[in-house]
Design an enzyme around this catalytic site. Structure first.
Site, PDB file in Angstrom:
ATOM      1  N   HIS A  85       0.851  -1.199   0.000  1.00  0.00           N
ATOM      2  CA  HIS A  85       0.000   0.000   0.000  1.00  0.00           C
ATOM      3  C   HIS A  85       0.888   1.251   0.000  1.00  0.00           C
ATOM      4  O   HIS A  85       1.955   1.242   0.622  1.00  0.00           O
ATOM      5  CB  HIS A  85      -0.915  -0.029   1.234  1.00  0.00           C
ATOM      6  CG  HIS A  85      -1.976   1.010   1.166  1.00  0.00           C
ATOM      7  ND1 HIS A  85      -1.732   2.323   1.472  1.00  0.00           N
ATOM      8  CD2 HIS A  85      -3.274   0.943   0.796  1.00  0.00           C
ATOM      9  CE1 HIS A  85      -2.846   3.023   1.296  1.00  0.00           C
ATOM     10  NE2 HIS A  85      -3.796   2.202   0.889  1.00  0.00           N
ATOM     11  N   GLU A 154      -3.930   2.402  -7.444  1.00  0.00           N
ATOM     12  CA  GLU A 154      -4.340   3.561  -6.645  1.00  0.00           C
ATOM     13  C   GLU A 154      -3.417   4.739  -6.943  1.00  0.00           C
ATOM     14  O   GLU A 154      -2.271   4.760  -6.478  1.00  0.00           O
ATOM     15  CB  GLU A 154      -4.242   3.235  -5.153  1.00  0.00           C
ATOM     16  CG  GLU A 154      -5.100   2.072  -4.738  1.00  0.00           C
ATOM     17  CD  GLU A 154      -5.355   2.067  -3.235  1.00  0.00           C
ATOM     18  OE1 GLU A 154      -6.514   2.239  -2.852  1.00  0.00           O
ATOM     19  OE2 GLU A 154      -4.400   1.929  -2.463  1.00  0.00           O
TER      20      GLU A 154
HETATM   21  P1  PGA Z   1      -9.374   6.163   0.285  1.00  0.00           P
HETATM   22  O1  PGA Z   1      -8.244   5.061   0.558  1.00  0.00           O
HETATM   23  O2  PGA Z   1     -10.556   5.423  -0.290  1.00  0.00           O
HETATM   24  O3  PGA Z   1      -9.645   6.781   1.615  1.00  0.00           O
HETATM   25  O4  PGA Z   1      -8.800   7.116  -0.695  1.00  0.00           O
HETATM   26  C1  PGA Z   1      -7.975   4.055  -0.366  1.00  0.00           C
HETATM   27  C2  PGA Z   1      -6.797   3.265   0.094  1.00  0.00           C
HETATM   28  O5  PGA Z   1      -5.909   3.841   0.730  1.00  0.00           O
HETATM   29  O6  PGA Z   1      -6.715   2.049  -0.135  1.00  0.00           O
END
Ligand code: PGA
Length: 234
Positions: A85, A154
């Site tokens: 992550h 992401e």
């Molecule tokens: P968020 O986080 O939906 O608060 O942007 C996503 C993540 O960190 O996996």
């Protein structure tokens, strides 16, 4: 079509009872596969059909003070585990550590959810993004049987922007293109999108044919919102 929706609670809540209360408010029936990732400390206290972990170590046992064993997670019934992550990468996690965690998870039959992403602004174009992702994905997956691994794309600038006034997400079109890139170049079967997903924008991502689901942070702590997300019909 059934999608995979993962709620990442990060470092929330702070007590067993608050965690159990939150879990009890999340619908256990959904047209999608739903996974909840509570803080490691509370995984064994949470009742939910599919549980995930937010991180683990790469060794199963031994002299590794403070680490979390993949095998112990397996014995708790954990089915998925996030790896790499961006919040962990920011804390110094290396590509080599990520690779070792993926191998270790596969060996105990927990599905790794490899998080990849890049960028500080929304302006980065697709080519810049794929260049960086190619590096992250190659070191994490090269030479492995990658098909069981789930990848979550992401964009770093989109994470945790959900509650602010300047709320930012990738466009569904950009996310779809990146999902296709990851699927075709790395033989990955499921690519999720994450970064400020909420009940208002979830459908626009889930409706893309190459986006296999969502990784949801902030909105997964709001049962009303999260229940809407996991019941998004397509
Ligand atoms: P968020 O986080 O939906 O608060 O942007 C996503 C993540 O960190 O996996």
């Amino acid at each position: 079509m059934r999608k995979l929706i993962i709620g990442n609670w990060k470092l929330n809540p702070l007590t067993i009872s608050e965690t159990q209360k939150l879990a009890s408010k999340i619908n256990t029936f959904s047209i999608h596969d739903v996974v909840i990732c509570p803080p490691t400390l509370f995984i064994s206290s949470v009742q939910y059909p599919i549980l995930g972990a937010q991180d683990c170590f790469w060794e199963n046992k031994g002299a590794h003070t403070g680490e979390v064993s993949p095998l112990a997670l397996k014995k708790l019934g954990v089915k998925y585990c996030l790896v790499g992550h961006s919040e962990r990468r920011n804390n110094g996690e290396t590509e080599l550590e990520i690779r070792k965690k993926i191998e270790s998870l596969l060996s105990v039959k927990i599905i790794p959810v490899l998080c990849v992403g890049f960028g500080t602004t929304v302006e980065e174009d697709d080519l810049e993004v794929t260049d960086v992702l190619r590096g992250q994905l190659t070191s994490a997956l090269k030479g492995l049987e990658a098909s069981p691994v789930v990848v979550a794309y992401e964009p770093v600038w989109a994470i945790s922007s959900g509650n602010s006034y300047n709320h930012k997400t990738a466009t569904p079109d950009h996310a779809e293109k990146i999902a296709m890139f990851i699927e075709t170049k790395f033989s990955v079967k499921r690519v999720l999108y994450g970064g400020s997903v909420n009940s208002t924008n979830a459908k626009s991502f889930l409706g893309q044919s190459h986006i296999a689901g969502l990784l949801v942070g902030g909105a997964s702590l709001l049962p009303g919102d999260f229940n809407k997300i996991i019941n998004t019909s397509l």
